[in-house]
Enzyme design. Structure first.
Site, PDB file in Angstrom:
ATOM      1  N   GLU A 195     -11.080   0.429  -3.628  1.00  0.00           N
ATOM      2  CA  GLU A 195     -10.660   0.942  -2.332  1.00  0.00           C
ATOM      3  C   GLU A 195      -9.493   1.903  -2.555  1.00  0.00           C
ATOM      4  O   GLU A 195      -9.138   2.213  -3.688  1.00  0.00           O
ATOM      5  CB  GLU A 195     -10.239  -0.215  -1.407  1.00  0.00           C
ATOM      6  CG  GLU A 195      -9.184  -1.108  -2.004  1.00  0.00           C
ATOM      7  CD  GLU A 195      -8.973  -2.397  -1.233  1.00  0.00           C
ATOM      8  OE1 GLU A 195      -9.762  -2.684  -0.311  1.00  0.00           O
ATOM      9  OE2 GLU A 195      -8.019  -3.128  -1.561  1.00  0.00           O
ATOM     10  N   ASP A 216       0.822  -1.212   0.000  1.00  0.00           N
ATOM     11  CA  ASP A 216       0.000   0.000   0.000  1.00  0.00           C
ATOM     12  C   ASP A 216       0.857   1.264   0.000  1.00  0.00           C
ATOM     13  O   ASP A 216       0.631   2.187   0.793  1.00  0.00           O
ATOM     14  CB  ASP A 216      -0.939   0.017   1.215  1.00  0.00           C
ATOM     15  CG  ASP A 216      -1.675  -1.285   1.403  1.00  0.00           C
ATOM     16  OD1 ASP A 216      -2.024  -1.907   0.387  1.00  0.00           O
ATOM     17  OD2 ASP A 216      -1.890  -1.692   2.555  1.00  0.00           O
TER      18      ASP A 216
END
Length: 551
Positions: A188, A15
């Site tokens: 997301e 991420d």
């Protein structure tokens, strides 16, 4: 042409949120149940990266009892040019059972990337993966996934945006802007950017497995409406085949494995512009074991050169949407990328403990770690390694699929529940441990293996060797999911095998328990020194060095 070799940050570094401030680049990554939390890496050339800090390094968050793969998710790093402050927002995922996904999101700021960071300010519990955008007019916007819990609605939910007051943490009215720009679904990690006349919204999609990707849309208004990229597909992925998975849960999508690529799971990324006007997209990726769909190293960080086309859309520099193991380097890159930068040689003589050490579920603390910089590291035994509260584990990220980890330790147990040694660790249910311990008859000290697989304990007493003085060198040789154990007693000149090779490929994202209804985890393998004392919590193991060498 000079190139950058991927991954730029090997091992658990998922991420990635990348920014540039002047000549310096920074990346923040997720850390899940590990502390200190939120790794922050630094680079001057986008190729060579060094861990320089953590966002949550004190007692800001309690991760004891955290189930895999919950904990600290998807930190987003930004820089406000008007106030000259670094901002960090993150989600603390506390519960994933029942697919409720209860998370709290917070914001912090600092004048320097190394801190000190402000106390976390609560923002919302609407979902997870928050990101801040500092607009040119001085306004600030928070984007996040609104988690959908209703039956019959598209999962995982809407991407929402709201204006936020960073002085108070007060979030304004949420605006639902999209459920995705392609058919991969499971969007997301929304991140806003301004380029030309448009706001661009970058999304992770397709889940965190083999169908992962990055998609994009744009609007002239921050709250939309957003038009999708005209390609109808992700702008970056490891598998370009069309995927229709709207409404699917965040699944592995093993059918999307790309047999033609060393890199898998490419997705969840962020953009940065160099001083020379070049654009790059940092993103996560994974490297499976040969011939298997198992990823021990978790999700790593890679980077790709991207360009804006004449229509104002982003494309990978080679014109495809498939992430590669190499990418063109920026003009300022001198061509030197240090391949062994993530190896570790620690003789415990530095004034402070190496910044790369992390501990699961709790802070590394002087109450159980004695470090004086005198060539000795002492670890006090506490709970068993099945514990999610107080295991005495000091660990570093595994960064290669072929490596050796080695230490020398001395330990004198006086009870059968006191042990110390070297091991491999994924989480409290899954680990491999070679330890000094009392023999079963409590007469003498032995060295033998112990491991946990899916929460079940496996004790290898058959290969136990006697260690008369309680001092031994131990070496674990990890090769593509197999581990060989060697030891050396003080009077010996060479290494001796301790049993035969052991299959530990289950110490991987797809091989562990995870939450019910989820596919294992998505954290990554660690190497560790550790000690256990379920007797009086007073036994201490002494380690003389720690080395990790990629092969």
């Amino acid at each position: 042409m000079k190139t950058i070799q991927n991954p730029i940050i090997p091992g658990m570094a998922p991420d990635p949120s990348i920014i540039r401030v002047g000549d310096d680049y920074y990346i923040a990554t997720s850390t899940f149940h590990w502390k200190p939390a939120v790794q922050i890496f630094h680079s001057r050339d986008l190729a060579n990266w060094e861990l320089v800090s953590y966002g949550l390094s004190k007692d800001e968050v309690d991760l004891r009892g955290t189930n895999t793969p919950a904990g600290i998710w998807a930190p987003h790093l930004s820089y406000d040019e008007k106030t000259k402050r670094f901002w960090l927002v993150y989600s603390h995922m506390q519960n994933m059972a029942g697919r409720e996904f209860n998370a709290e999101s917070y914001a912090m700021w600092a004048d320097e990337i190394t801190g000190p960071w402000s106390k976390p300010v609560y923002l919302t519990s609407i979902g997870f993966d928050p990101a801040l955008f500092h607009d040119q007019d001085g306004r600030h916007y928070l984007s996040i996934l609104e988690w959908e819990t209703r039956q019959g609605y598209q999962a995982p939910g809407h991407i929402v945006i709201a204006e936020v007051d960073l002085t108070t943490g007060q979030v304004g009215e949420w605006h639902r802007v999209t459920t995705g720009f392609t058919t991969r679904g499971c969007v997301e990690a929304p991140q806003l950017y301004r380029h030309g006349d448009y706001y661009y919204l970058l999304l992770a999609s397709g889940g965190t497995g083999y169908g992962h990707g990055i998609e994009i849309g744009r609007s002239k208004q921050v709250f939309g409406p957003y038009e999708p990229d005209p390609s109808g597909e992700p702008i970056l992925t490891s598998q370009p085949a069309h995927l229709f998975s709207l409404g699917d849960p965040d699944a592995g999508h093993f059918e999307m494995y790309n047999p033609h690529s060393e890199m898998q799971k490419a997705g969840h990324g962020s953009l940065v512009e160099t001083k020379d006007g070049e654009w790059y997209l940092a993103h996560l990726m994974a490297r499976p074991l040969h011939g298997k769909l198992l990823n021990p190293l978790g999700r790593e960080t890679s980077i790709q050169r991207v360009d804006w086309n004449d229509e104002g859309w982003l494309r990978l520099h080679d014109g495809s949407n498939v992430a590669k193991m190499t990418t063109p380097a920026p003009a300022a890159f001198n061509g030197s990328q240090k391949s062994a930068a993530f190896d570790i040689v620690d003789d415990f003589t530095s004034p402070t403990l190496n910044i790369r050490y992390m501990t699961p579920y709790q802070e590394p603390a002087s109450s159980w770690i004695d470090y004086q910089g005198n060539g000795k590291l002492k670890i006090k035994g506490r709970n068993s390694f099945f514990s999610q509260y107080a295991p005495s584990i000091l660990a570093t990220r595994a960064t290669s699929l072929n490596y050796e980890v080695e230490t020398e330790l001395e330990f004198h147990p006086d009870h059968y529940s006191e042990t110390a040694g070297l091991g491999l660790y994924y989480d409290a249910n899954n680990w491999f441990y070679v330890r000094l311990c009392l023999a079963n008859d409590e007469q003498g000290i032995g060295l033998c293996g112990l491991h946990a697989k899916l929460g079940q304990k496996i004790d290898d007493r058959d290969n136990e060797v006697v260690v008369p003085g309680g001092k031994v060198k131990v070496r674990l040789s990890y090769r593509q999911g197999m581990v060989e154990v060697d030891y050396q007693l003080p009077e010996q000149e060479g290494w001796q095998p301790l049993g035969g090779p052991v299959n530990v490929d289950y110490l991987s994202d797809e091989g562990v328990n995870g939450e019910p209804g989820e596919i294992g985890g998505f954290t990554g393998l660690f190497n560790f020194m550790g000690a256990v004392d379920a007797h009086q919590h007073d036994s201490v193991a002494t380690f003389n060095y720690y080395r990790v060498t990629s092969r």
